[in-house]
Write a protein that holds these residues in place. Structure first.
Motif, PDB file in Angstrom:
ATOM      1  N   ILE A 167       0.753  -1.121  -0.023  1.00  0.00           N
ATOM      2  CA  ILE A 167      -0.165   0.136  -0.044  1.00  0.00           C
ATOM      3  C   ILE A 167       0.858   1.577  -0.161  1.00  0.00           C
ATOM      4  CG2 ILE A 167      -1.680   1.842   1.253  1.00  0.00           C
ATOM      5  CD1 ILE A 167      -2.881  -1.263   2.511  1.00  0.00           C
ATOM      6  N   VAL A 168       1.811   1.325   0.595  1.00  0.00           N
ATOM      7  CA  VAL A 168       2.527   2.260   0.902  1.00  0.00           C
ATOM      8  C   VAL A 168       3.804   2.633  -0.467  1.00  0.00           C
ATOM      9  CG1 VAL A 168       4.481   3.245   2.255  1.00  0.00           C
ATOM     10  CG2 VAL A 168       2.406   2.206   3.313  1.00  0.00           C
ATOM     11  N   ALA A 202      -2.294   0.057  -8.211  1.00  0.00           N
ATOM     12  CA  ALA A 202      -1.948  -1.059  -7.384  1.00  0.00           C
ATOM     13  C   ALA A 202      -2.142  -1.322  -5.769  1.00  0.00           C
ATOM     14  CB  ALA A 202       0.159   0.055  -7.289  1.00  0.00           C
ATOM     15  N   MET A 203      -2.177   0.440  -5.761  1.00  0.00           N
ATOM     16  CA  MET A 203      -2.927   0.362  -4.073  1.00  0.00           C
ATOM     17  C   MET A 203      -4.223  -0.126  -4.208  1.00  0.00           C
ATOM     18  SD  MET A 203      -1.457   4.655  -2.591  1.00  0.00           S
ATOM     19  CE  MET A 203      -1.904   4.663  -1.200  1.00  0.00           C
ATOM     20  N   ALA A 204      -5.171   0.009  -4.986  1.00  0.00           N
ATOM     21  CA  ALA A 204      -5.869  -0.712  -4.481  1.00  0.00           C
ATOM     22  C   ALA A 204      -6.699  -2.162  -4.896  1.00  0.00           C
ATOM     23  CB  ALA A 204      -7.320   0.231  -6.016  1.00  0.00           C
ATOM     24  N   LEU A 205      -5.422  -2.697  -5.547  1.00  0.00           N
ATOM     25  CA  LEU A 205      -5.150  -4.354  -5.600  1.00  0.00           C
ATOM     26  C   LEU A 205      -4.240  -4.418  -4.028  1.00  0.00           C
ATOM     27  CD1 LEU A 205      -3.660  -4.798  -9.329  1.00  0.00           C
ATOM     28  CD2 LEU A 205      -6.368  -5.224  -8.207  1.00  0.00           C
ATOM     29  N   ALA A 206      -3.650  -3.942  -3.399  1.00  0.00           N
ATOM     30  CA  ALA A 206      -2.868  -4.194  -2.384  1.00  0.00           C
ATOM     31  C   ALA A 206      -3.969  -3.948  -1.029  1.00  0.00           C
ATOM     32  CB  ALA A 206      -1.645  -3.646  -1.646  1.00  0.00           C
ATOM     33  N   CYS A 207      -4.785  -3.338  -1.208  1.00  0.00           N
ATOM     34  CA  CYS A 207      -6.401  -3.000  -0.212  1.00  0.00           C
ATOM     35  C   CYS A 207      -7.200  -4.080  -0.713  1.00  0.00           C
ATOM     36  CB  CYS A 207      -6.776  -1.590  -0.317  1.00  0.00           C
ATOM     37  SG  CYS A 207      -5.892   0.060  -0.214  1.00  0.00           S
ATOM     38  N   LEU A 208      -7.309  -4.415  -1.352  1.00  0.00           N
ATOM     39  CA  LEU A 208      -8.566  -5.599  -1.940  1.00  0.00           C
ATOM     40  C   LEU A 208      -8.007  -6.667  -1.406  1.00  0.00           C
ATOM     41  CD1 LEU A 208     -11.006  -7.020  -3.159  1.00  0.00           C
ATOM     42  CD2 LEU A 208      -9.483  -6.935  -5.809  1.00  0.00           C
ATOM     43  N   ALA A 209      -6.784  -7.056  -1.346  1.00  0.00           N
ATOM     44  CA  ALA A 209      -6.215  -8.322  -1.416  1.00  0.00           C
ATOM     45  C   ALA A 209      -5.953  -7.940   1.078  1.00  0.00           C
ATOM     46  CB  ALA A 209      -4.539  -8.248  -1.241  1.00  0.00           C
ATOM     47  N   GLN A 210      -5.649  -6.945   1.626  1.00  0.00           N
ATOM     48  CA  GLN A 210      -6.055  -6.936   2.998  1.00  0.00           C
ATOM     49  C   GLN A 210      -7.517  -7.898   3.006  1.00  0.00           C
ATOM     50  OE1 GLN A 210      -5.662  -3.187   3.917  1.00  0.00           O
ATOM     51  NE2 GLN A 210      -6.962  -3.567   5.856  1.00  0.00           N
ATOM     52  N   GLU A 268      -8.005  -7.579   9.931  1.00  0.00           N
ATOM     53  CA  GLU A 268      -7.954  -6.017  10.561  1.00  0.00           C
ATOM     54  C   GLU A 268      -7.624  -5.288   9.824  1.00  0.00           C
ATOM     55  OE1 GLU A 268      -4.343  -8.161  11.643  1.00  0.00           O
ATOM     56  OE2 GLU A 268      -6.333  -8.666  11.779  1.00  0.00           O
ATOM     57  N   PRO A 269      -7.982  -4.298  10.051  1.00  0.00           N
ATOM     58  CA  PRO A 269      -7.643  -2.537   9.281  1.00  0.00           C
ATOM     59  C   PRO A 269      -6.543  -2.450   9.462  1.00  0.00           C
ATOM     60  CG  PRO A 269      -9.204  -2.026  10.898  1.00  0.00           C
ATOM     61  CD  PRO A 269      -9.315  -3.804  11.353  1.00  0.00           C
ATOM     62  N   LEU A 270      -5.372  -1.929   9.054  1.00  0.00           N
ATOM     63  CA  LEU A 270      -4.430  -1.745   8.668  1.00  0.00           C
ATOM     64  C   LEU A 270      -4.096  -0.051   8.654  1.00  0.00           C
ATOM     65  CD1 LEU A 270      -2.441  -4.171   5.938  1.00  0.00           C
ATOM     66  CD2 LEU A 270      -2.432  -4.377   8.799  1.00  0.00           C
ATOM     67  N   PRO A 271      -2.806   0.199   9.267  1.00  0.00           N
ATOM     68  CA  PRO A 271      -2.909   1.827   9.858  1.00  0.00           C
ATOM     69  C   PRO A 271      -2.774   2.718   7.921  1.00  0.00           C
ATOM     70  CG  PRO A 271      -1.400   0.644  11.137  1.00  0.00           C
ATOM     71  CD  PRO A 271      -1.908  -0.268  10.584  1.00  0.00           C
ATOM     72  N   ALA A 272      -1.989   1.751   7.634  1.00  0.00           N
ATOM     73  CA  ALA A 272      -1.446   2.364   5.876  1.00  0.00           C
ATOM     74  C   ALA A 272      -2.983   2.254   4.890  1.00  0.00           C
ATOM     75  CB  ALA A 272      -0.639   1.118   5.073  1.00  0.00           C
ATOM     76  N   ASP A 273      -4.221   2.194   5.769  1.00  0.00           N
ATOM     77  CA  ASP A 273      -5.201   2.415   5.109  1.00  0.00           C
ATOM     78  C   ASP A 273      -5.401   3.598   5.158  1.00  0.00           C
ATOM     79  OD1 ASP A 273      -5.419  -0.639   4.404  1.00  0.00           O
ATOM     80  OD2 ASP A 273      -7.437  -0.761   6.146  1.00  0.00           O
ATOM     81  N   VAL A 274      -5.230   4.608   6.054  1.00  0.00           N
ATOM     82  CA  VAL A 274      -5.241   6.513   5.490  1.00  0.00           C
ATOM     83  C   VAL A 274      -4.806   6.798   4.012  1.00  0.00           C
ATOM     84  CG1 VAL A 274      -3.313   6.797   6.753  1.00  0.00           C
ATOM     85  CG2 VAL A 274      -5.574   8.478   6.728  1.00  0.00           C
ATOM     86  N   LEU A 275      -3.732   5.732   3.525  1.00  0.00           N
ATOM     87  CA  LEU A 275      -3.445   6.802   2.829  1.00  0.00           C
ATOM     88  C   LEU A 275      -3.607   6.221   1.165  1.00  0.00           C
ATOM     89  CD1 LEU A 275      -0.022   5.190   2.944  1.00  0.00           C
ATOM     90  CD2 LEU A 275      -0.598   7.143   3.825  1.00  0.00           C
ATOM     91  N   ALA A 276      -5.031   4.924   1.858  1.00  0.00           N
ATOM     92  CA  ALA A 276      -5.987   5.413   0.075  1.00  0.00           C
ATOM     93  C   ALA A 276      -6.967   6.717  -0.033  1.00  0.00           C
ATOM     94  CB  ALA A 276      -7.288   3.733   0.598  1.00  0.00           C
ATOM     95  N   LEU A 277      -6.538   7.195   1.073  1.00  0.00           N
ATOM     96  CA  LEU A 277      -7.068   8.545   0.324  1.00  0.00           C
ATOM     97  C   LEU A 277      -6.073   9.669   0.316  1.00  0.00           C
ATOM     98  CD1 LEU A 277      -8.983   9.068   4.533  1.00  0.00           C
ATOM     99  CD2 LEU A 277     -10.025   8.503   2.235  1.00  0.00           C
TER     100      LEU A 277
END
Length: 402
Positions: A49-50, A66-74, A80-89
């Motif tokens: 994600i980062v 790339a970030m969307a695919l990483a979030c979908l895999a998560q 549980e959610p990851l702190p890096a999810d905020v970077l989707a914004l």
């Protein structure tokens, strides 16, 4: 330049470095902690994600994908959610600001769907991190889910809106910069064309002056050769005329050849002189401008024909600018004064164009053309607003010594 301006300029000129630094900071904040605790899956997905942040502006849609695919895999692999999810914004903002339009709207839709998946995966499905449907009343649970989904999607929409506004501003600034560059190029081309045209006029004038001088010299030389055998006194006067004509022609050529780049066949129309200033003033009066003409003093010696033409052009250009910029009901005074050193020209008006910059009046070449012509005869020109209103053009042409 102020410090914050320097910082802003550096950030704008080094966007790749800024994104790389931001990515490294995010790695330290969101990725390395999972390496320290030994959570390999969370470490790998956080890194996925980062890392695309490094090219969020240079390759925005690839970074967002790339970030969307990483979030979908998560969502599929981790409970549980990851702190890096905020970077989707950040990805949503970057897509709206820098990506093509299709990628911008695609990223918005993907983020809204991702917000729904986030709510379902981490709130609706029992995981220890959200609400347990079995232990919570449906009357409480459904409103909580709806409020959570609205809150997440509202944040997504806000980020996309800010990114779209940044995109609009960036495109507007680019359009203004492109227009400024085009105007500068066009202005330079106009200057070059005007200078070339001015030199072409000077070349034609030189042709007329030199051709006339040579015709006089040849005619006088033939007469002197005939008179030398019959009337020597007349022959001496004729030779003096030839010498004076030759010196005058040589002075003209020395001045003109300094600025010319070539010659061309020119027309043989008569050139204006100081005697034509009265006709010029009368023509301007017929155009509706009130002009008065004053002659002061008498010449100590005649000016060269080219110098008289230059004086005429200065008056013509100044009165033309008065017609263009002084406004209605303007009055102008043309004063030509002979002094012991040469000819002074003063053209004053009381119009409203006093605020104009002489370097930018009209095409910007009027004053430049005056200065170039006057420089050929060691003259000077000054153009500036008058105190109390109006505009003033002052020029001086000295007598030319042999």
């Amino acid at each position: 330049m102020r410090v914050h301006h320097k910082i802003y300029r550096w950030l704008q000129d080094n966007q790749g470095k800024v994104d790389l630094i931001a990515m490294l900071v995010a790695v330290v904040a969101f990725v390395l902690p999972f390496l320290l605790v030994g959570d390999a899956a969370a470490f790998a997905l956080s890194a996925a994600i980062v890392l695309p942040l490094a090219w969020r502006r240079t390759r925005p849609w690839q970074s967002g994908l790339a970030m969307a695919l990483a979030c979908l895999a998560q969502v599929l692999l981790i409970a549980e959610p990851l702190p890096a999810d905020v970077l989707a914004l950040v990805a949503v903002y970057s897509l709206a600001a820098y990506a093509p339009r299709w990628a911008s709207f695609g990223g918005l839709i993907a983020a809204l769907v991702g917000g729904l998946l986030f709510i379902i995966r981490y709130w609706f499905i029992p995981s220890g991190y959200g609400f347990d449907p079995a232990g919570t009343g449906i009357q409480v649970l459904i409103p909580v889910y709806i409020i959570g989904l609205i809150a997440v999607d509202a944040v997504v929409l806000a980020c996309w809106t800010f990114g779209d506004l940044a995109r609009t501003r960036r495109l507007a600034v680019q359009a203004l910069e492109d227009r400024a560059r085009r105007l500068e190029i066009e202005r330079q081309q106009e200057r070059d064309l005007a200078a070339a045209d001015e030199r072409s006029h000077i070349a034609r004038e030189m042709h007329d002056i030199v051709a006339h001088s040579l015709s006089v010299i040849i005619t006088q030389a033939d007469g002197a050769r005939y008179a030398s055998a019959h009337t020597p006194a007349i022959a001496g006067q004729t030779l003096e005329t030839i010498a004076e004509t030759g010196r005058s022609s040589l002075r003209e050529m020395r001045r003109l050849l300094g600025v010319l780049r070539g010659d061309e066949v020119a027309s043989t129309r008569p050139l204006p002189s100081l005697a034509d200033v009265e006709t010029l003033v009368e023509a301007v009066r017929r155009s509706g401008l009130q002009v008065s003409l004053e002659w002061i003093g008498h010449p100590r010696r005649p000016l060269p024909a080219g110098a008289e033409l230059t004086a005429y052009r200065v008056v013509q250009e100044a009165l033309t600018n008065v017609l263009k910029h002084a406004g209605p009901d303007a009055q102008a005074v043309v004063r030509l004064e002979w002094t012991g050193r040469g000819l002074q020209l003063n053209i004053n008006d009381d119009g409203r164009g006093a605020g104009a910059d002489p370097a930018t009046t009209g095409s910007g070449q009027g004053i430049v053309g005056m200065a170039e012509r006057l420089a050929l005869y060691d003259g000077t020109v000054e153009a500036a607003p008058r105190n109390g209103g109006g505009f003033r053009v002052y020029a001086f042409i000295p007598y030319t010594e042999a």
